[in-house]
Write an enzyme that holds these catalytic residues in place. Structure first.
Site, PDB file in Angstrom:
ATOM      1  N   SER A  40       0.841  -1.204   0.000  1.00 35.33           N
ATOM      2  CA  SER A  40       0.000   0.000   0.000  1.00 35.33           C
ATOM      3  C   SER A  40       0.877   1.254   0.000  1.00 35.33           C
ATOM      4  O   SER A  40       1.554   1.552  -0.971  1.00 35.33           O
ATOM      5  CB  SER A  40      -0.961  -0.028   1.188  1.00 35.33           C
ATOM      6  OG  SER A  40      -1.886   1.033   1.128  1.00 35.33           O
ATOM      7  N   HIS A  42      -8.525   0.892   0.536  1.00 33.69           N
ATOM      8  CA  HIS A  42      -8.514  -0.072  -0.570  1.00 33.69           C
ATOM      9  C   HIS A  42      -9.902  -0.617  -0.912  1.00 33.69           C
ATOM     10  O   HIS A  42     -10.036  -1.752  -1.363  1.00 33.69           O
ATOM     11  CB  HIS A  42      -7.516  -1.204  -0.286  1.00 33.69           C
ATOM     12  CG  HIS A  42      -6.111  -0.708  -0.231  1.00 33.69           C
ATOM     13  ND1 HIS A  42      -5.420  -0.325  -1.369  1.00 33.69           N
ATOM     14  CD2 HIS A  42      -5.282  -0.470   0.810  1.00 33.69           C
ATOM     15  CE1 HIS A  42      -4.220   0.110  -1.009  1.00 33.69           C
ATOM     16  NE2 HIS A  42      -4.119   0.048   0.302  1.00 33.69           N
TER      17      HIS A  42
END
Length: 306
Positions: A90, A195
């Site tokens: 990420s 996400h």
């Protein structure tokens, strides 16, 4: 020894004092922090002395994490250890791309600062939550989450561990269902449903911000969260989509191993990625660098295994 991978830590591993001992070594780490301080004054004090509460705020976490991750990677280079390819979890993907020369270190810091800001702002809408689901396979978790309103399986971390993101009001019922199926949910201390589609607006804002930067194809393979495969030419679009899409970490590591990577060095705070990689494969070597002490220990161990 096969190929060496640097893997850049994700949000959640931060702690007060991170990066300080690397900065004090001087060299590239010090240059990196000093340049960042010119753009975002106070970043060093947040990293080296900030409270846990300050560092949990996404707009602070991400620029501070970026610096310690890249400082660890550059410090390894100064000790003669270089990556053949990289990946980041990420947030860590911003640092991985900077290391791979997709953009300058300074531009990477400006990008990650903006990323933290737009993701932090996204937490001010509907009440959301995230949890890690243990002991169930990824298909079961994804299908079960889809049965609930605005709940999504988002991070496929390793066998038996998937993160779910979405509406807080759906999470209690989902947690009960997971327990019935033989699994367990662990709530995550995050400020938004990362996400997931809840990040769509933030993703678009980040995409617009990326247009001002000179972004090139990386000079080495950077395995993308979005696909689990190396980046192609459209780095900015992949980064934009990453924010609102699942992190395919298990696929990423499996693909890297298939491509000949045998030694993985986590750069950045904590050993979360080390733990995940060990669960994905017991055939690879795993190390970590987060401070001056682990830098020396890891550098010596890698050289001895060469």
């Amino acid at each position: 020894m096969g190929k060496i991978a640097f893997v850049f830590s994700g949000q959640g591993a931060q702690y007060s004092g991170m990066g300080k001992s690397l900065y004090e070594l001087g060299g590239e780490a010090k240059k990196l922090y000093d340049a960042a301080e010119q753009f975002r004054p106070g970043t060093m004090s947040q990293s080296f002395e900030g409270s846990d509460e300050d560092l949990k705020k996404t707009s602070n976490t991400q620029p501070c994490m970026y610096l310690v991750e890249l400082a660890a990677a550059l410090s390894l280079n100064e000790r003669g250890i270089f990556a053949d390819g990289v990946a980041g979890f990420s947030l860590g993907e911003i640092g991985a791309l900077a290391y791979a020369k997709a953009y300058s270190y300074e531009d990477g810091f400006k990008m990650v600062t903006k990323r933290g800001e737009v993701m932090n702002d996204a937490s001010t809408g509907e009440e959301t939550a995230m949890c890690a689901v243990l002991k169930l396979d990824s298909d079961t978790v994804a299908k079960t989450a889809a049965e609930y309103e605005k709940l999504y399986a988002v991070n496929f971390n390793c066998p038996g561990q998937v993160t779910v993101s979405g509406l807080k009001s759906s999470m209690d019922s989902f947690t009960e269902k997971v327990a019935e199926l033989g699994g367990r949910c662990i709530p995550l201390a995050v400020s938004a449903a990362f996400h997931s589609p809840f990040m769509s607006e933030a993703s678009d804002k980040f995409g617009d911000a990326l247009k001002q930067f000179d972004i090139k194809k990386p000079e080495m393979d950077v395995y993308a969260n979005l696909t689990g495969a190396p980046y192609g030419d459209d780095v900015a679009e992949t980064l934009r989509l990453q924010m609102k899409s699942p992190v395919r970490w298990q696929t990423t590591i499996e693909n890297m191993i298939a491509d000949g990577y045998t030694d993985f060095i986590e750069v950045g705070p904590g050993k979360t990625l080390c733990g995940l990689i060990k669960k994905i494969s017991k055939e690879v070597n795993v190390y970590s660098v987060e401070d001056a002490q682990t830098l020396e220990t890891t550098a010596e161990a890698v050289k001895n295994n060469a």
